[in-house]
Design an enzyme around this catalytic site. Structure first.
Site, short mmCIF file in Angstrom:
data_model
loop_
_atom_site.label_atom_id
_atom_site.label_comp_id
_atom_site.label_asym_id
_atom_site.label_seq_id
_atom_site.Cartn_x
_atom_site.Cartn_y
_atom_site.Cartn_z
CB CYS A 264 38.64 42.79 32.32
SG CYS A 264 38.60 41.51 31.05
CG HIS A 354 33.48 42.84 32.21
ND1 HIS A 354 34.16 43.97 31.83
CD2 HIS A 354 34.08 41.80 31.60
CE1 HIS A 354 35.14 43.63 31.00
NE2 HIS A 354 35.11 42.32 30.85
CD GLU A 356 32.18 46.64 33.30
OE1 GLU A 356 32.48 46.21 32.19
OE2 GLU A 356 32.61 46.12 34.35
#
Length: 380
Positions: A264, A354, A356
């Site tokens: 990001c 993202h 994660e």
């Protein structure tokens, strides 16, 4: 002007956009006044992770899902130690949470942390307005003695804009800390915290990585003091054009050819380090249903996003940079925004979205394995 009487609170609230559009509803969470950038999130789940994501600092989040708060708030899912959104906008809040992990209601948590919100407005109309006009400054005013519309609008227009905002140091850790590897330790990674989410070092720890999380102000000397096998640059809020210090640290990492991974804001930092520009998107990408293509494999992934800025890099050619050749590795299939960068001559890559994401989807979790492969290759 849009008016609605939905919501559980009887306290009046008003949402005022900087272009003069006004929505009236009911207070949700704390009663008071707040300002920020109005953005919308398309996720139907994961509101607790959204609220506690440091990347939402100084933003008022509009939920496009009409019914929010069903599962309440638990103590396991926060991505940080507090709620970071500047304000919260929902259409139809749950009256009673229902989930075996819930410890309190969403509204109680918002109230406890002083987050001013509004409910009972037409969030579909507000979202369409932001898509057409772009993300903009907004204010939420609630209470029984509200100012007149002209006064509220003037206050909104005096609030700071997101363009030019340098916010990473406001959300990052002030002191270094370590997240231990789960099981056998295989690698050490220095993670520069620009607004890191709790799930990120956890995903690395699952792969045998001991993660040393460092403040946003960390120098290259601080990074290499932990003797890292790899270096990670996290997500975070604000305008990447202001992030001169992280860019300088990343260039030092690239000079030493240490395996590097960015997510990001970290992707935007890599873009700047390579000499590319960045720009503000009209209304950004936020939610958990964005289609992205990994150009290295051709695979299309459904991914989680939270970014209002993007890297300005050519999509159709390999670029020469001070650190060798670079290419766009991932692209958003909705609008062709750059979603990843990859160096061909050094062990470094990044993605704008993202992998994660705790609330899912998990299509891109393999990127942490790709980081491990870079470190294995360097060690060999």
């Amino acid at each position: 002007m849009t008016t609605s009487t939905r919501g559980t609170s009887k306290v009046p609230a008003v949402l005022v956009l900087e272009d003069g559009r006004i929505f009236r509803g009911r207070a949700y969470g704390a009663v008071g006044v707040t300002f920020g950038e109005a953005v919308f999130s398309t996720g139907m789940t994961g509101y607790q992770e959204t609220l506690t994501d440091p990347s939402y600092h100084r933003q008022v989040v509009v939920m496009t899902a009409p019914h929010v708060g069903n599962t309440g708030v638990n103590d396991e899912d926060p991505e940080s130690q507090r709620i970071w959104v500047a304000g919260y906008v929902v259409r139809d809040p749950a009256r009673v949470p229902s989930n075996w992990r819930a410890r309190r209601s969403l509204e109680d948590e918002l109230r406890h942390q002083g987050v001013v919100g509004i409910s009972g407005i037409d969030t579909r109309a507000l979202t369409r307005h932001l898509r057409e006009r772009g993300a903009m400054r907004v204010g939420i005013f609630s209470g029984n003695a509200l100012p007149d519309e002209g006064t509220m609008l003037a206050e909104v227009r005096q609030a700071p804009e997101m363009t030019g905002a340098d916010l990473s140091a406001e959300v990052a850790t002030q002191e270094p800390y370590v997240v231990a590897a789960i099981g056998e330790k295989k690698f050490t990674v220095a993670a520069v915290d620009l607004g890191i989410k709790g799930m990120t070092p956890h995903r690395m720890a699952e792969r045998g990585i001991e993660v040393h999380v460092l403040p946003a102000t960390a120098t290259a000397e601080d990074v290499y003091a932990v003797n890292p096998d790899g270096v990670f640059f996290s997500n975070g809020p604000g305008d990447p054009a202001t992030a001169d210090h992280p860019v300088a640290v990343m260039r030092a990492v690239l000079e030493r050819r240490t395996p590097l991974f960015g997510i990001c804001f970290g992707n935007q930092i890599l873009g700047r380090a390579l000499g590319f520009g960045t720009y503000k998107l009209k209304y950004g990408h936020r939610g958990i249903n964005q289609p992205v293509q990994d150009r290295t494999t051709g695979k299309v992934e459904v991914t989680a996003h939270n970014h209002g800025f993007a890297v300005d890099a050519p999509l159709d050619q390999v670029s020469d940079t001070p650190y060798g050749r670079a290419e766009v590795s991932h692209v958003c299939l909705n609008d062709n925004v750059v979603e990843g960068l990859h160096l061909l001559d050094r062990p470094a890559f990044s993605v704008q979205y993202h992998p994660e994401a705790a609330a899912g989807p998990h299509d891109a979790a393999y990127l942490f394995d790709r980081f491990v492969s870079l470190m294995e290759g360097q060690r060999a």
